[in-house]
Scaffold this motif. Structure first.
Motif, PDB file in Angstrom:
ATOM      1  N   LEU A 266       0.869  -1.172   0.000  1.00 55.66           N
ATOM      2  CA  LEU A 266       0.000   0.000   0.000  1.00 55.66           C
ATOM      3  C   LEU A 266       0.903   1.218   0.000  1.00 55.66           C
ATOM      4  O   LEU A 266       1.875   1.288   0.747  1.00 55.66           O
ATOM      5  CB  LEU A 266      -0.913   0.002   1.231  1.00 55.66           C
ATOM      6  CG  LEU A 266      -1.818  -1.210   1.404  1.00 55.66           C
ATOM      7  CD1 LEU A 266      -2.700  -1.046   2.640  1.00 55.66           C
ATOM      8  CD2 LEU A 266      -2.655  -1.462   0.169  1.00 55.66           C
ATOM      9  N   ARG A 267       0.576   2.168  -0.867  1.00 52.93           N
ATOM     10  CA  ARG A 267       1.398   3.379  -0.971  1.00 52.93           C
ATOM     11  C   ARG A 267       0.501   4.574  -1.229  1.00 52.93           C
ATOM     12  O   ARG A 267      -0.664   4.441  -1.585  1.00 52.93           O
ATOM     13  CB  ARG A 267       2.427   3.240  -2.090  1.00 52.93           C
ATOM     14  CG  ARG A 267       1.815   3.093  -3.477  1.00 52.93           C
ATOM     15  CD  ARG A 267       2.845   3.320  -4.571  1.00 52.93           C
ATOM     16  NE  ARG A 267       2.339   3.095  -5.901  1.00 52.93           N
ATOM     17  CZ  ARG A 267       1.597   3.944  -6.610  1.00 52.93           C
ATOM     18  NH1 ARG A 267       1.222   5.099  -6.096  1.00 52.93           N
ATOM     19  NH2 ARG A 267       1.205   3.648  -7.844  1.00 52.93           N
ATOM     20  N   GLY A 268       1.068   5.740  -1.043  1.00 52.84           N
ATOM     21  CA  GLY A 268       0.341   6.959  -1.347  1.00 52.84           C
ATOM     22  C   GLY A 268       0.042   7.068  -2.835  1.00 52.84           C
ATOM     23  O   GLY A 268       0.751   6.498  -3.669  1.00 52.84           O
TER      24      GLY A 268
ATOM     25  N   GLY B 215      -1.653  15.270  -3.446  1.00 53.31           N
ATOM     26  CA  GLY B 215      -1.172  16.396  -2.662  1.00 53.31           C
ATOM     27  C   GLY B 215      -1.675  16.444  -1.229  1.00 53.31           C
ATOM     28  O   GLY B 215      -1.219  17.264  -0.438  1.00 53.31           O
ATOM     29  N   ARG B 216      -2.599  15.570  -0.884  1.00 50.43           N
ATOM     30  CA  ARG B 216      -3.140  15.570   0.486  1.00 50.43           C
ATOM     31  C   ARG B 216      -2.116  15.007   1.469  1.00 50.43           C
ATOM     32  O   ARG B 216      -1.347  14.116   1.149  1.00 50.43           O
ATOM     33  CB  ARG B 216      -4.392  14.700   0.568  1.00 50.43           C
ATOM     34  CG  ARG B 216      -5.600  15.292  -0.078  1.00 50.43           C
ATOM     35  CD  ARG B 216      -6.804  14.388   0.119  1.00 50.43           C
ATOM     36  NE  ARG B 216      -7.962  14.927  -0.583  1.00 50.43           N
ATOM     37  CZ  ARG B 216      -9.111  14.288  -0.691  1.00 50.43           C
ATOM     38  NH1 ARG B 216      -9.274  13.091  -0.146  1.00 50.43           N
ATOM     39  NH2 ARG B 216     -10.111  14.847  -1.341  1.00 50.43           N
TER      40      ARG B 216
ATOM     41  N   PRO C   1      -0.888  12.636   4.368  1.00 50.78           N
ATOM     42  CA  PRO C   1      -1.281  11.251   4.636  1.00 50.78           C
ATOM     43  C   PRO C   1      -2.077  11.122   5.931  1.00 50.78           C
ATOM     44  O   PRO C   1      -1.974  11.953   6.828  1.00 50.78           O
ATOM     45  CB  PRO C   1       0.054  10.522   4.739  1.00 50.78           C
ATOM     46  CG  PRO C   1       1.050  11.571   5.072  1.00 50.78           C
ATOM     47  CD  PRO C   1       0.538  12.857   4.498  1.00 50.78           C
ATOM     48  N   GLY C   2      -2.869  10.062   5.998  1.00 50.37           N
ATOM     49  CA  GLY C   2      -3.620   9.769   7.211  1.00 50.37           C
ATOM     50  C   GLY C   2      -4.878  10.601   7.338  1.00 50.37           C
ATOM     51  O   GLY C   2      -5.476  11.005   6.352  1.00 50.37           O
ATOM     52  N   GLY C   3      -5.268  10.841   8.576  1.00 50.27           N
ATOM     53  CA  GLY C   3      -6.503  11.564   8.836  1.00 50.27           C
ATOM     54  C   GLY C   3      -7.679  10.614   8.896  1.00 50.27           C
ATOM     55  O   GLY C   3      -7.532   9.394   8.960  1.00 50.27           O
ATOM     56  N   ASP C   4      -8.873  11.190   8.876  1.00 53.69           N
ATOM     57  CA  ASP C   4     -10.084  10.383   9.010  1.00 53.69           C
ATOM     58  C   ASP C   4     -10.557   9.764   7.710  1.00 53.69           C
ATOM     59  O   ASP C   4     -11.405   8.883   7.722  1.00 53.69           O
ATOM     60  CB  ASP C   4     -11.204  11.240   9.607  1.00 53.69           C
ATOM     61  CG  ASP C   4     -10.966  11.529  11.083  1.00 53.69           C
ATOM     62  OD1 ASP C   4     -10.143  10.836  11.696  1.00 53.69           O
ATOM     63  OD2 ASP C   4     -11.608  12.449  11.604  1.00 53.69           O
ATOM     64  N   ALA C   5     -10.050  10.231   6.585  1.00 53.54           N
ATOM     65  CA  ALA C   5     -10.410   9.656   5.296  1.00 53.54           C
ATOM     66  C   ALA C   5      -9.179   9.731   4.401  1.00 53.54           C
ATOM     67  O   ALA C   5      -8.529  10.770   4.320  1.00 53.54           O
ATOM     68  CB  ALA C   5     -11.568  10.424   4.664  1.00 53.54           C
ATOM     69  N   PHE C   6      -8.855   8.620   3.771  1.00 55.99           N
ATOM     70  CA  PHE C   6      -7.710   8.617   2.868  1.00 55.99           C
ATOM     71  C   PHE C   6      -7.831   7.517   1.830  1.00 55.99           C
ATOM     72  O   PHE C   6      -8.624   6.589   1.974  1.00 55.99           O
ATOM     73  CB  PHE C   6      -6.377   8.536   3.619  1.00 55.99           C
ATOM     74  CG  PHE C   6      -6.221   7.351   4.525  1.00 55.99           C
ATOM     75  CD1 PHE C   6      -5.670   6.160   4.058  1.00 55.99           C
ATOM     76  CD2 PHE C   6      -6.589   7.427   5.864  1.00 55.99           C
ATOM     77  CE1 PHE C   6      -5.507   5.072   4.899  1.00 55.99           C
ATOM     78  CE2 PHE C   6      -6.431   6.344   6.714  1.00 55.99           C
ATOM     79  CZ  PHE C   6      -5.889   5.167   6.225  1.00 55.99           C
ATOM     80  N   LEU C   7      -7.039   7.658   0.788  1.00 58.20           N
ATOM     81  CA  LEU C   7      -7.003   6.737  -0.343  1.00 58.20           C
ATOM     82  C   LEU C   7      -5.561   6.294  -0.532  1.00 58.20           C
ATOM     83  O   LEU C   7      -4.652   7.122  -0.531  1.00 58.20           O
ATOM     84  CB  LEU C   7      -7.490   7.481  -1.605  1.00 58.20           C
ATOM     85  CG  LEU C   7      -7.365   6.788  -2.944  1.00 58.20           C
ATOM     86  CD1 LEU C   7      -8.367   5.634  -3.048  1.00 58.20           C
ATOM     87  CD2 LEU C   7      -7.628   7.792  -4.071  1.00 58.20           C
TER      88      LEU C   7
END
Length: 188
Positions: A12-14, A57-58, A60-66
């Motif tokens: 899994l990667r950004g 550009g977001r 990483p992490g937080g409450d919602a991510f892809l």
């Protein structure tokens, strides 16, 4: 090296800006798009470039991510996994996954889901993961059952597409259930 984002067959990667063509290709199959969520009108290549660049550009992490799902052997883009609808007070979140047609049937979705669950349960203090799957999506139902999810209910005639209403199956797994079948990540 011990990397919690890498398993035997997937990493899994950004999301990278260069992934835009892969996301466009995922959206080109109406049946696949419907199984993952909904069928949308076609987007331009520029719209896919902008959408992917914004996600790349977001932070990483937080409450919602892809995250992108990549094969470890070839380093090929295989799909994407999401986290969303996070409720930190209750300790639960939702996830979903989409694997490109050419990478299906190899266990990549199961492995990617297990990597994500390990992260969310071990590092984000989540207690439960929930998914909603269309009742006709046998492959996704099998994936989540294989990963240890339990069917918790059914929303009858809940979604409308392809000219009629369809049931949605609700599945969930708790951290305790996950840890009963999988090792916690090492500290060192």
């Amino acid at each position: 090296m011990n990397d919690m984002w890498t398993g035997p067959t997937v990493r899994l990667r950004g999301v990278e800006s260069a992934d835009w063509e892969h996301f466009r290709d995922l959206a080109r199959h109406s049946v696949d798009a419907r199984n993952a969520d909904t069928v949308e009108p076609p987007r331009s290549d520029e719209a896919f470039r902008a959408w992917t660049a914004e996600r790349a550009g977001r932070s990483p992490g937080g409450d919602a991510f892809l995250l992108a799902v990549e094969t470890t052997a070839e380093g090929a883009f295989a799909g994407a996994v999401t986290v969303g609808e996070t409720d930190r007070r209750a300790g639960r979140f939702r996830t979903g996954i989409e694997i490109a047609r050419e990478h299906r049937g190899r266990g990549l979705a199961t492995e990617a889901t297990l990597l994500l669950l390990t992260y969310m349960f071990a590092e984000q203090r989540m207690n439960k993961c929930e998914v909603e799957v269309y009742a006709f999506n046998d492959a996704s139902l099998a994936l989540y059952r294989k990963a240890g999810f339990t069917e918790e209910g059914r929303l009858r005639q809940h979604e409308f597409f392809a000219g009629r209403h369809h049931d949605v199956v609700l599945l969930g797994i708790t951290a305790e259930e996950h840890w009963a079948a999988h090792d916690r990540p090492p500290v060192r």
